[in-house]
Enzyme design. Structure first.
Site, PDB file in Angstrom:
ATOM      1  N   ARG A  60      -8.939   5.868  39.264  1.00  0.00           N
ATOM      2  CA  ARG A  60      -9.009   5.935  40.721  1.00  0.00           C
ATOM      3  C   ARG A  60      -9.651   7.243  41.148  1.00  0.00           C
ATOM      4  O   ARG A  60      -9.471   8.275  40.513  1.00  0.00           O
ATOM      5  CB  ARG A  60      -7.606   5.859  41.332  1.00  0.00           C
ATOM      6  N   TYR A  80     -13.436  -0.039  38.634  1.00  0.00           N
ATOM      7  CA  TYR A  80     -12.251   0.242  37.827  1.00  0.00           C
ATOM      8  C   TYR A  80     -10.936   0.153  38.599  1.00  0.00           C
ATOM      9  O   TYR A  80     -10.786   0.747  39.680  1.00  0.00           O
ATOM     10  CB  TYR A  80     -12.357   1.642  37.200  1.00  0.00           C
ATOM     11  N   LYS A 125      -3.550  -1.352  45.019  1.00  0.00           N
ATOM     12  CA  LYS A 125      -3.259  -0.146  45.802  1.00  0.00           C
ATOM     13  C   LYS A 125      -3.732  -0.287  47.251  1.00  0.00           C
ATOM     14  O   LYS A 125      -3.068   0.185  48.174  1.00  0.00           O
ATOM     15  CB  LYS A 125      -3.918   1.070  45.158  1.00  0.00           C
ATOM     16  N   HIS A 141       5.422   2.418  45.885  1.00  0.00           N
ATOM     17  CA  HIS A 141       4.885   2.546  44.529  1.00  0.00           C
ATOM     18  C   HIS A 141       6.070   2.630  43.572  1.00  0.00           C
ATOM     19  O   HIS A 141       6.399   3.694  43.065  1.00  0.00           O
ATOM     20  CB  HIS A 141       4.025   3.821  44.477  1.00  0.00           C
ATOM     21  N   SER A 191       1.835   8.013  39.242  1.00  0.00           N
ATOM     22  CA  SER A 191       0.972   7.296  38.296  1.00  0.00           C
ATOM     23  C   SER A 191       1.071   7.902  36.897  1.00  0.00           C
ATOM     24  O   SER A 191       1.081   9.126  36.748  1.00  0.00           O
ATOM     25  CB  SER A 191      -0.471   7.354  38.778  1.00  0.00           C
ATOM     26  N   CYS A 213       3.521   8.099  34.825  1.00  0.00           N
ATOM     27  CA  CYS A 213       4.737   8.868  34.535  1.00  0.00           C
ATOM     28  C   CYS A 213       5.878   7.993  34.044  1.00  0.00           C
ATOM     29  O   CYS A 213       7.037   8.409  34.070  1.00  0.00           O
ATOM     30  CB  CYS A 213       5.167   9.667  35.756  1.00  0.00           C
ATOM     31  N   ASP A 222       5.049  -1.658  39.251  1.00  0.00           N
ATOM     32  CA  ASP A 222       4.169  -0.750  40.002  1.00  0.00           C
ATOM     33  C   ASP A 222       4.379  -0.783  41.516  1.00  0.00           C
ATOM     34  O   ASP A 222       4.267   0.251  42.162  1.00  0.00           O
ATOM     35  CB  ASP A 222       2.705  -1.085  39.680  1.00  0.00           C
ATOM     36  N   ARG A 256      -6.439   0.982  29.776  1.00  0.00           N
ATOM     37  CA  ARG A 256      -5.380   0.106  30.304  1.00  0.00           C
ATOM     38  C   ARG A 256      -5.519  -1.306  29.760  1.00  0.00           C
ATOM     39  O   ARG A 256      -6.561  -1.696  29.251  1.00  0.00           O
ATOM     40  CB  ARG A 256      -5.448   0.089  31.828  1.00  0.00           C
TER      41      ARG A 256
HETATM   42  P1  GTP Z   1       0.746   3.702  36.764  1.00  0.00           P
HETATM   43  O1  GTP Z   1       0.467   2.388  36.132  1.00  0.00           O
HETATM   44  O2  GTP Z   1      -0.388   4.676  36.623  1.00  0.00           O
HETATM   45  O3  GTP Z   1       1.278   3.640  38.145  1.00  0.00           O
HETATM   46  O4  GTP Z   1       1.852   4.457  35.930  1.00  0.00           O
HETATM   47  P2  GTP Z   1       3.210   4.124  35.207  1.00  0.00           P
HETATM   48  O5  GTP Z   1       4.234   4.982  35.867  1.00  0.00           O
HETATM   49  O6  GTP Z   1       3.492   2.678  35.066  1.00  0.00           O
HETATM   50  O7  GTP Z   1       2.835   4.731  33.807  1.00  0.00           O
HETATM   51  P3  GTP Z   1       3.306   4.349  32.344  1.00  0.00           P
HETATM   52  O8  GTP Z   1       4.656   3.717  32.260  1.00  0.00           O
HETATM   53  O9  GTP Z   1       2.256   3.553  31.721  1.00  0.00           O
HETATM   54  O10 GTP Z   1       3.383   5.839  31.781  1.00  0.00           O
HETATM   55  C1  GTP Z   1       2.736   6.202  30.645  1.00  0.00           C
HETATM   56  C2  GTP Z   1       3.014   7.639  30.255  1.00  0.00           C
HETATM   57  O11 GTP Z   1       4.365   8.030  30.464  1.00  0.00           O
HETATM   58  C3  GTP Z   1       2.729   7.810  28.799  1.00  0.00           C
HETATM   59  O12 GTP Z   1       2.128   9.063  28.619  1.00  0.00           O
HETATM   60  C4  GTP Z   1       4.125   7.772  28.183  1.00  0.00           C
HETATM   61  O13 GTP Z   1       4.162   8.370  26.950  1.00  0.00           O
HETATM   62  C5  GTP Z   1       4.923   8.509  29.237  1.00  0.00           C
HETATM   63  N1  GTP Z   1       6.362   8.185  29.216  1.00  0.00           N
HETATM   64  C6  GTP Z   1       6.952   7.051  29.669  1.00  0.00           C
HETATM   65  N2  GTP Z   1       8.297   7.099  29.514  1.00  0.00           N
HETATM   66  C7  GTP Z   1       8.565   8.315  28.966  1.00  0.00           C
HETATM   67  C8  GTP Z   1       9.756   8.970  28.552  1.00  0.00           C
HETATM   68  O14 GTP Z   1      10.863   8.459  28.687  1.00  0.00           O
HETATM   69  N3  GTP Z   1       9.620  10.209  28.006  1.00  0.00           N
HETATM   70  C9  GTP Z   1       8.413  10.820  27.859  1.00  0.00           C
HETATM   71  N4  GTP Z   1       8.365  12.028  27.320  1.00  0.00           N
HETATM   72  N5  GTP Z   1       7.258  10.227  28.213  1.00  0.00           N
HETATM   73  C10 GTP Z   1       7.330   8.999  28.768  1.00  0.00           C
HETATM   74  C1  SPV Z   2      -1.929   4.030  39.412  1.00  0.00           C
HETATM   75  O1  SPV Z   2      -2.833   4.880  39.266  1.00  0.00           O
HETATM   76  O2  SPV Z   2      -0.854   4.295  40.012  1.00  0.00           O
HETATM   77  C2  SPV Z   2      -2.086   2.675  38.848  1.00  0.00           C
HETATM   78  C3  SPV Z   2      -3.379   2.326  38.251  1.00  0.00           C
HETATM   79  O3  SPV Z   2      -1.154   1.899  38.913  1.00  0.00           O
HETATM   80  S1  SPV Z   2      -4.554   1.797  39.422  1.00  0.00           S
HETATM   81  O4  SPV Z   2      -4.301   0.388  39.698  1.00  0.00           O
HETATM   82  O5  SPV Z   2      -5.888   1.970  38.842  1.00  0.00           O
HETATM   83  O6  SPV Z   2      -4.426   2.556  40.632  1.00  0.00           O
HETATM   84 MN    MN Z   3       0.636   2.784  39.948  1.00  0.00          MN
END
Ligand code: GTP
Ligand code: SPV
Ligand code: MN
Length: 603
Positions: A74, A213, A222, A242, A264, A266, A291, A383
């Protein structure tokens, strides 16, 4: 097909004609949303060199796609919220005047689809026909977007039927790469010079140019489900967030639903699909969404949430059998992978998938790669796109238009210091304060972001109106509820002085979740600390994990000076809203500071 549109929805027929005249595509294709259409489009993408069909035995019916290296996430600095009055967009959004923005975009869209097919994709966020759903129509010149939308939302004829003569959100998208006669196309067309992701909040329409993307291009996500829907929710008395939504089933069969907002990349997806660790026999996490949550009070004063999406667009790096076994099962087939690496036997790989890196790969840019290459094989924001139907932890109620009742909100950022593993806010107002001042350190999900930043409610890039009004909307929601959810802050990312994570995270987060669930039932002990209510060592269920009390102490420690500095640093954000900031937030900040000065040092 075109006839059906024109006869059932004249406004849609007219809009399609207008866009066709503006963008001048070679062809127009109205998506029916069928499986056969999906397969045809995927084959077209393979023939065009955009998709690589993966090994049918290892990864059935799946594809790898490599984006242009300049179009990988994004683009927040190219995302605009257009309102007549600048203050209605607020200090956290890029504002532009709607008329000026329309004038700027017009020449870019003129002829932008030449040499391409224009896809018309009717889509429904939420179940088609439900009062809680929103119908949009995305017009795009990207077949990648069309197939992705099939996984992420209800699309096609069922949506057109539900739409009837009703209103829809106009979502116009072009990759901005017209082809002249004889031009050879590239695998990932986009516009290197001009990129715009625009919400016109005056008429509710969306326009996106130049990027193919993720959230820049899948406009239901979003753009519609957050930026457009958040404004609609404010007017109508509901919330577009979110947030992931999960059900936690205890051994007695009782399910408690929790909605959680993390910025995002996290950890929302991992948390939403959490597989309880050893020692938690009988406990189950049921995924509703990873999400986005749309949340409204029902007639009884309970907040009920739906996930308006039907699929996942999840971060690949770090996903493996330990961190997210449910997602690993989901993406075993029928998945589109973007910017992952390719193995010699036609499967995908990314950093963290296996402990040992494969000896040879083709990286996300299509270049030969070895572990000595000194660069990641997959892009950090690589992704996968997969339907929720593939996810083993899915809650059967995920498609229930009535939604699930929310008992707790959880907010968490990526914070290496200051914040403990978990605490419960004392009340709704303090909870909103901690959500509004959420901070997080950098991730790969968005380009051009500072090393650490405030991300209120994890909505910084997604709130479609003045964030101060958004805080006020949340505060007033509390007054309308009979069953006010408890509010928690969590932090999986605290580090020791050597930089190592203090908390194992992932499946172990179940221990925190259990405490949260018990707190919503007025069980689960704790003690009052400066930030709110915190669990003591013995309040957490440690069965199956050897985690010592001293490390727990370091993990939970709230240093008074650090906390004071943190609270003081909130000024920059809070003051940016000027008079529009609800007084409750500055009052809460002052009360927290005063309490700190009075508290004994160990708190
Ligand atoms: P968007 O799709 O971007 O909105 O994000 P999301 O919050 O769904 O992200 P996602 O769950 O894919 O987060 C991925 C990142 O978070 C990776 O770097 C993981 O390793 C990290 N992560 C997730 N859970 C944990 C945790 O419990 N501990 C740690 N240290 N890292 C974590
Ligand atoms: C985010 O960045 O919070 C996502 C991925 O969930 S995107 O759909 O590309 O914004
Ligand atoms: Mn997101």
């Amino acid at each position: 097909m075109q006839d059906l549109t024109v006869t059932t929805n004249p406004a849609l027929g007219q809009w399609i004609d207008e866009v066709q005249a503006l963008c001048e595509p070679d062809q127009v294709h109205l998506c029916d949303g069928s499986d056969a259409e999906y397969e045809r489009l995927c084959s077209t993408l393979v023939a065009a060199g955009t998709f690589i069909r993966l090994n049918e035995e290892k990864r059935p019916n799946s594809f790898l796609c490599r984006s242009d290296p300049g179009d990988v996430a994004r683009l927040e600095h190219r995302t605009f919220v257009c309102t007549a009055d600048r203050d209605d967009a607020g200090p956290t959004n890029n504002w532009a005047d709607p008329a000026e923005m329309r004038a700027e975009l017009q020449p870019l869209f003129k002829g932008s689809m030449r040499g391409r097919t224009m896809y018309v994709i009717p889509f429904s966020m939420g179940e088609p026909g439900s009062d809680l759903s929103m119908i949009g129509v995305q017009i795009t010149d990207s077949a990648y977007v069309a197939v992705s939308m099939k996984l992420m939302a209800h699309i096609g004829l069922p949506v057109l039927r539900a739409l009837g003569a009703g209103e829809f959100v106009r979502c116009l998208h072009s990759v901005g790469a017209p082809l002249a006669a004889g031009d050879r196309d590239v695998p990932w067309p986009c516009n290197a010079e001009h990129k715009y992701i625009v919400s016109f909040q005056d008429d509710g329409s969306i326009a996106s140019f130049g990027s193919g993307y993720g959230g820049n291009a899948l406009l239901g996500k979003k753009c519609l489900a957050l930026r457009t829907a958040s404004l609609k929710g404010r007017k109508e008395g509901w919330l577009a967030e979110h947030m992931l939504i999960m059900g936690v089933e205890d051994p007695a069969g009782k399910t408690t639903y929790v909605a959680a907002a993390f910025p995002s990349a996290c950890g929302k997806t991992n948390f939403a699909m959490l597989l309880p660790p050893e020692g938690f026999a009988g406990w189950k996490v049921k995924t509703v969404g990873d999400d986005i949550a749309w949340i409204r009070p029902d007639a009884e004063g309970t907040l009920r949430a739906i996930n308006p999406e039907t699929g996942f667009f999840g971060v690949a790096p770090g996903t493996n059998d330990k961190t997210n076994p449910n997602m690993m099962a989901a993406i075993a087939r029928d998945t589109i992978f973007t910017n992952c690496a390719l193995t010699p036997d036609g499967d995908v790989w990314w950093e963290g998938l296996t402990e040992v890196r494969p000896p040879a790969l083709v990286d996300w840019r299509g270049l030969d790669w070895t572990p000595q290459a000194g660069r990641p094989a997959a892009h950090p924001n690589a992704r996968f796109t997969v339907s929720r139907a593939r996810c083993p932890s899915m809650d059967p109620l995920a498609a229930d238009p009535a939604g699930v009742p929310i008992s707790a909100f959880v907010f968490g950022g990526r914070l290496s210091h200051t914040f403990p593993l978990v605490f419960e806010a004392r009340d709704w107002r303090e909870g909103i304060y901690w959500a509004a001042t959420l901070g997080s350190e950098a991730t790969a999900a968005a380009e051009n972001q500072a090393a650490t930043r405030r991300d209120p409610f994890s909505m910084l890039p997604f709130c479609g109106y003045n964030m101060a009004d958004y805080f006020a909307h949340w505060l007033s929601m509390g007054d309308r509820l009979a069953n006010t959810p408890a509010i928690f802050r969590v932090n999986w990312f605290r580090r020791d002085d050597g930089g190592a994570f203090l908390w194992p995270g992932f499946r172990q987060n179940m221990r925190v979740l259990k405490w949260i669930v018990q707190r919503t039932e007025n069980r689960g002990g704790g003690q009052v600390a400066s930030v709110g209510l915190v669990p003591r060592y013995h309040d957490i269920d440690w069965r199956g994990l050897d985690y010592n009390g001293q490390t727990f102490e370091a993990l939970m420690k709230v240093d008074r000076d650090e906390l004071r500095q943190e609270l003081q640093s909130h000024d920059v954000l809070l003051e940016s809203f000027g008079h529009r900031l609800p007084a409750a937030l500055s009052v809460t900040r002052q009360a927290l500071l005063d309490a700190l000065d009075q508290a004994p040092p160990q708190n």
